[in-house]
Write an enzyme that holds these catalytic residues in place. Sequence first.
Site, PDB file in Angstrom:
ATOM      1  N   ALA A 110      19.407  21.473 -22.115  1.00 16.55           N
ATOM      2  CA  ALA A 110      19.882  22.669 -22.530  1.00 16.55           C
ATOM      3  C   ALA A 110      19.994  22.820 -24.157  1.00 16.55           C
ATOM      4  CB  ALA A 110      21.113  23.069 -22.162  1.00 16.55           C
ATOM      5  N   PRO A 112      19.371  22.802 -28.245  1.00 23.90           N
ATOM      6  CA  PRO A 112      20.356  23.326 -28.708  1.00 23.90           C
ATOM      7  C   PRO A 112      20.970  24.824 -28.195  1.00 23.90           C
ATOM      8  CG  PRO A 112      18.545  24.048 -30.339  1.00 23.90           C
ATOM      9  CD  PRO A 112      18.037  23.162 -28.993  1.00 23.90           C
ATOM     10  N   GLY A 113      20.285  25.341 -27.061  1.00 22.05           N
ATOM     11  CA  GLY A 113      20.820  26.384 -26.444  1.00 22.05           C
ATOM     12  C   GLY A 113      20.226  27.588 -26.479  1.00 22.05           C
ATOM     13  N   GLY A 114      19.151  27.850 -27.204  1.00 19.83           N
ATOM     14  CA  GLY A 114      18.390  28.857 -27.278  1.00 19.83           C
ATOM     15  C   GLY A 114      18.119  29.564 -25.612  1.00 19.83           C
ATOM     16  N   LYS A 115      17.731  28.851 -24.885  1.00 22.58           N
ATOM     17  CA  LYS A 115      17.430  29.624 -23.311  1.00 22.58           C
ATOM     18  C   LYS A 115      18.718  29.524 -22.635  1.00 22.58           C
ATOM     19  CE  LYS A 115      12.928  27.934 -23.756  1.00 22.58           C
ATOM     20  NZ  LYS A 115      12.292  26.810 -24.737  1.00 22.58           N
ATOM     21  N   GLU A 133      23.025  18.647 -21.178  1.00 22.91           N
ATOM     22  CA  GLU A 133      22.326  17.937 -22.226  1.00 22.91           C
ATOM     23  C   GLU A 133      22.463  16.629 -22.149  1.00 22.91           C
ATOM     24  OE1 GLU A 133      19.610  18.500 -24.374  1.00 22.91           O
ATOM     25  OE2 GLU A 133      19.616  16.497 -24.876  1.00 22.91           O
ATOM     26  N   ARG A 138      23.325  16.018 -29.231  1.00 27.37           N
ATOM     27  CA  ARG A 138      22.902  17.288 -29.261  1.00 27.37           C
ATOM     28  C   ARG A 138      23.948  18.443 -28.737  1.00 27.37           C
ATOM     29  NH1 ARG A 138      17.343  17.910 -30.305  1.00 27.37           N
ATOM     30  NH2 ARG A 138      17.168  19.641 -28.631  1.00 27.37           N
ATOM     31  N   CYS A 231       6.768  23.378 -24.836  1.00 28.70           N
ATOM     32  CA  CYS A 231       6.260  24.033 -25.974  1.00 28.70           C
ATOM     33  C   CYS A 231       4.948  23.192 -26.468  1.00 28.70           C
ATOM     34  CB  CYS A 231       7.415  24.055 -27.254  1.00 28.70           C
ATOM     35  SG  CYS A 231       7.916  22.636 -27.887  1.00 28.70           S
TER      36      CYS A 231
HETATM   37  N1  SAM Z   1      16.385  24.333 -23.779  1.00 28.61           N
HETATM   38  C1  SAM Z   1      16.449  24.124 -25.139  1.00 28.61           C
HETATM   39  C2  SAM Z   1      16.593  25.259 -25.976  1.00 28.61           C
HETATM   40  O1  SAM Z   1      16.136  26.367 -25.476  1.00 28.61           O
HETATM   41  O2  SAM Z   1      17.233  25.432 -26.993  1.00 28.61           O
HETATM   42  C3  SAM Z   1      15.532  23.184 -25.765  1.00 28.61           C
HETATM   43  C4  SAM Z   1      15.512  21.721 -25.157  1.00 28.61           C
HETATM   44  S1  SAM Z   1      14.310  20.462 -25.860  1.00 28.61           S
HETATM   45  C5  SAM Z   1      12.614  21.296 -25.521  1.00 28.61           C
HETATM   46  C6  SAM Z   1      14.318  19.126 -24.578  1.00 28.61           C
HETATM   47  C7  SAM Z   1      15.736  18.703 -24.352  1.00 28.61           C
HETATM   48  O3  SAM Z   1      15.676  17.790 -23.416  1.00 28.61           O
HETATM   49  C8  SAM Z   1      16.125  17.991 -25.568  1.00 28.61           C
HETATM   50  O4  SAM Z   1      17.780  18.598 -26.048  1.00 28.61           O
HETATM   51  C9  SAM Z   1      16.273  16.306 -25.231  1.00 28.61           C
HETATM   52  O5  SAM Z   1      17.509  15.821 -25.771  1.00 28.61           O
HETATM   53  C10 SAM Z   1      16.359  16.651 -23.665  1.00 28.61           C
HETATM   54  N2  SAM Z   1      15.732  15.309 -23.049  1.00 28.61           N
HETATM   55  C11 SAM Z   1      15.270  14.457 -23.436  1.00 28.61           C
HETATM   56  N3  SAM Z   1      14.940  13.553 -22.573  1.00 28.61           N
HETATM   57  C12 SAM Z   1      15.410  13.763 -21.585  1.00 28.61           C
HETATM   58  C13 SAM Z   1      15.414  13.432 -20.102  1.00 28.61           C
HETATM   59  N4  SAM Z   1      14.989  12.214 -19.868  1.00 28.61           N
HETATM   60  N5  SAM Z   1      16.134  14.121 -19.206  1.00 28.61           N
HETATM   61  C14 SAM Z   1      16.555  15.322 -19.553  1.00 28.61           C
HETATM   62  N6  SAM Z   1      16.722  15.989 -20.754  1.00 28.61           N
HETATM   63  C15 SAM Z   1      16.040  15.037 -21.827  1.00 28.61           C
END
Ligand code: SAM
Length: 464
Positions: A110, A112-115, A133, A138, A231
């Site tokens: 989740a 930083p929380g946009g979605k 998260e 984070r 993305c």
């Molecule tokens: N959904 C968020 C938003 O809209 O603001 C952005 C999420 S970002 C694309 C992916 C997230 O997955 C990161 O915060 C990262 O720390 C987390 N992450 C990394 N490895 C992971 C894992 N193995 N399992 C779950 N989450 C993980």
Amino acid sequence: MTLPVQFAQRMRALLDVEADAFLAALEQPPRAGLRVNTLKLAPDHLLDLLPASLTPLPWCPTGFLVQGDEPLGKHPYHAAGLYYLQEPSAMAVAEALAPRPGDLVLDLAAAPGGKSTHLASLMGDEGLLVANEVETSRTRALAENLERWGVRQAVITNDDPRRLAERWGPVFDRVLVDAPCSGEGMFRKSPAALAQWSEKLVEGCSLRQRRLLDTAAELVRPGGWLAYSTCTFAPEENEAVIAAFLARHAGFELRPLTLTGAALGRPDWLPDELARPDLSHTARLWPHRVTGEGHFVALLQRAEGPKTMTPRAKVKDAPRPVRAAWRAFVQATLGMDPVKDAVLTTRGAHVYALPTKALDMERVKTVRAGLWLGTLERGRFEPSHSLALALRSTDEEGLEGWEARRLDFAPDDDRLRRYLQGHPLEEPGEAGWVLMTVSGYPIGWGRRAQGIIKNFYPKGLRWH
Ligand code: SAM
């Protein structure tokens, strides 16, 4: 922009006649987006209030493209949680998952929380949003963003998705996996994504994504929905992850997506043995076709089946003196109880209102158990910033009708700027807590004594 040679070659091979348009789009500056917080106000109302040029986005009714370069992240309305600045294409994801008010929803990655903020708005803050998260560092940004959004019916967790699956099982109506990815879709915005790209990274991400999606599936209730997004453009991280998932999970099927402006997924980019035609039900947002960065979304539905029991929390109500201190604060400052149906609980000196739809949080690493109302300081209740931001004019009686002691500012009032910088304000009036508002929207607390309002705007958020 200097693209990695292998990346450019891969994209040329995939996109063929579209490749020139795609590569030219990557030379253009990224586009900024803004999404309105419908928990606090309607999009039309924000358009009236905010002096910015905003044009609607086709795939998100509350999303807008920002024209011009006003510093909208440094505006009092932003501090009041009236909108979130989010990359336009990213707004397609929560729209695709379409959670309903009352749903039990999990955002597995989740921060930083946009979605998460978008999901909370679509849910109308009814039901329960679990924003998880795994990276501890984070979770602070996640908590701050959900706080600014004024979400009440949410918990924030900091746990490994596997542990959550073992703990809760298939109980969620909607699950989102916004997966960590190679970030090709963010090359225009993120020099770091560009610098770290390699084919090996794409492969590594693909493996991690498959594991994460498998785990997420264990949390979806029969008949529930699972959205997967990245993305990035690489088929290995998109259609191939979904193809591999469907091959292993006969109980799931793809739901066609209708996101205006999005292109179809590309089964033809996969090896024959993976190229099932229904992969075209997934969606791709391309920077040369829409005003946004690159994104991929897939929506899966689990087959109907017998319902599983949701593990409920066994919570202990806050001790009587705590509840009495809260009631005294409500009476003196707010005039009505914004969480009157909620169970109050304590963690040390902190007081929380638990979401009305509870889950068993025992042995789950929890950052926020619900809405943080405030802290007991020597028997007296001190309200939290979260509480200020969670007060809404859409509440039953409406903020207008509240007897809250409050001080309202226009967004360009110099006293408001000074408040956001952390200064005390000289304002005669009754002693006690004062809710500071901008154009009627809560932005923080102050406490008045002898005509001076002491500043309670959180130190970490102050404007410099
Ligand atoms: N959904 C968020 C938003 O809209 O603001 C952005 C999420 S970002 C694309 C992916 C997230 O997955 C990161 O915060 C990262 O720390 C987390 N992450 C990394 N490895 C992971 C894992 N193995 N399992 C779950 N989450 C993980």
